[in-house]
Design a protein around this motif. Structure first.
Motif, short mmCIF file in Angstrom:
data_model
loop_
_atom_site.label_atom_id
_atom_site.label_comp_id
_atom_site.label_asym_id
_atom_site.label_seq_id
_atom_site.Cartn_x
_atom_site.Cartn_y
_atom_site.Cartn_z
N TYR A 74 3.92 35.93 173.82
CA TYR A 74 2.64 35.31 173.49
C TYR A 74 2.74 34.50 172.19
N SER A 75 3.47 35.01 171.22
CA SER A 75 3.67 34.28 169.97
C SER A 75 4.35 32.94 170.22
N ILE A 76 5.31 32.93 171.12
CA ILE A 76 5.99 31.69 171.48
C ILE A 76 5.02 30.75 172.19
N ALA A 77 4.19 31.31 173.08
CA ALA A 77 3.22 30.49 173.81
C ALA A 77 2.21 29.85 172.86
N VAL A 78 1.68 30.62 171.92
CA VAL A 78 0.70 30.09 170.98
C VAL A 78 1.34 29.01 170.10
N THR A 79 2.58 29.20 169.74
CA THR A 79 3.27 28.28 168.84
C THR A 79 3.74 27.01 169.56
N TRP A 81 -5.27 34.50 166.20
CA TRP A 81 -5.57 33.90 164.89
C TRP A 81 -4.40 34.07 163.93
N ARG A 82 -3.82 35.25 163.91
CA ARG A 82 -2.71 35.49 162.97
C ARG A 82 -1.49 34.65 163.32
N ILE A 83 -1.23 34.47 164.62
CA ILE A 83 -0.11 33.62 165.05
C ILE A 83 -0.37 32.17 164.61
N ALA A 84 -1.56 31.67 164.89
CA ALA A 84 -1.89 30.28 164.53
C ALA A 84 -1.88 30.10 163.01
N LEU A 85 -2.44 31.05 162.29
CA LEU A 85 -2.48 30.97 160.83
C LEU A 85 -1.07 31.02 160.25
N CYS A 86 -0.21 31.83 160.84
CA CYS A 86 1.17 31.90 160.37
C CYS A 86 1.85 30.54 160.52
N GLY A 87 1.60 29.87 161.62
CA GLY A 87 2.15 28.53 161.80
C GLY A 87 1.68 27.58 160.71
N ALA A 88 0.41 27.69 160.32
CA ALA A 88 -0.11 26.86 159.23
C ALA A 88 0.58 27.22 157.92
#
Length: 183
Positions: free
Chosen positions: A120-125, A153-160
């Motif tokens: 899922y982390s890969i999918a969101v990223t 949210w945490r995955i997306a925020l981490c990307g930021a």
């Protein structure tokens, strides 16, 4: 060397110094916080959010760190991998295991739920606009909607954060070992 000067706790208004103190309980993120301190609303809201989620998050630490390290590996953010791979080690995934998270399908240190979090982390990223409903059905079998929202949210925020840290060339703080996974 950071492209922006790094402020310290003493540079903050008195009212925000307790937040800096709370931030240090989250980890050794003084360089990131010190750069954010150039814009007090960013420092205040980002660190308030992070310390609140650390205190009252609804995800296991293992699943959170799996997600954060995966995203940071995908985005090649040495700063974040160096900070989060040791936290993942505390949760039972070795540094060598952290370095190969994106090859999760046959990862010997991950169970099926761990693998789903990495997938899922890969999918969101990488595939947020092509992700099928099927993965949400699998997530829903293990996580509440509130947990899925927090994980996303945490995955997306981490990307930021990865982009913020890298474009401003934040260095890993002294005392935080450079992760093998980051290399």
């Amino acid at each position: 060397m950071s492209r922006v000067s790094i402020k310290t706790r003493d540079d903050l208004p008195e009212a925000l110094r307790p937040l800096w103190d709370k931030m240090t309980t989250y980890g050794a993120f003084e360089n990131q916080a010190g750069v954010m301190a150039h814009r007090l609303p960013i420092f205040k809201h980002m660190w308030s959010l992070l310390v609140d989620l650390a205190q009252d998050g609804n995800l296991s630490k293992r699943h959170l760190e799996l997600a954060l390290v995966t995203v940071s590996l995908l985005n090649k953010c040495d700063y974040c991998v160096s900070h989060h791979a040791p936290k993942l080690a505390v949760q039972g995934v070795s540094e060598e295991g952290a370095a190969r998270l994106v090859d999760y399908k046959d990862h010997p240190e991950l169970d099926e739920l761990d693998k789903l979090v990495v997938e899922y982390s890969i999918a969101v990223t990488n595939n947020w606009n092509k992700t099928r409903d099927e993965i949400f059905a699998r997530l829903g079998a293990h996580f509440s909607e509130a947990q899925i929202v927090e994980l996303t949210w945490r995955i997306a925020l981490c990307g930021a954060f990865n982009r913020f840290n890298d474009i401003l060339q934040l260095e890993v703080e002294q005392g935080v070992p450079q992760s093998q996974a980051a290399e």
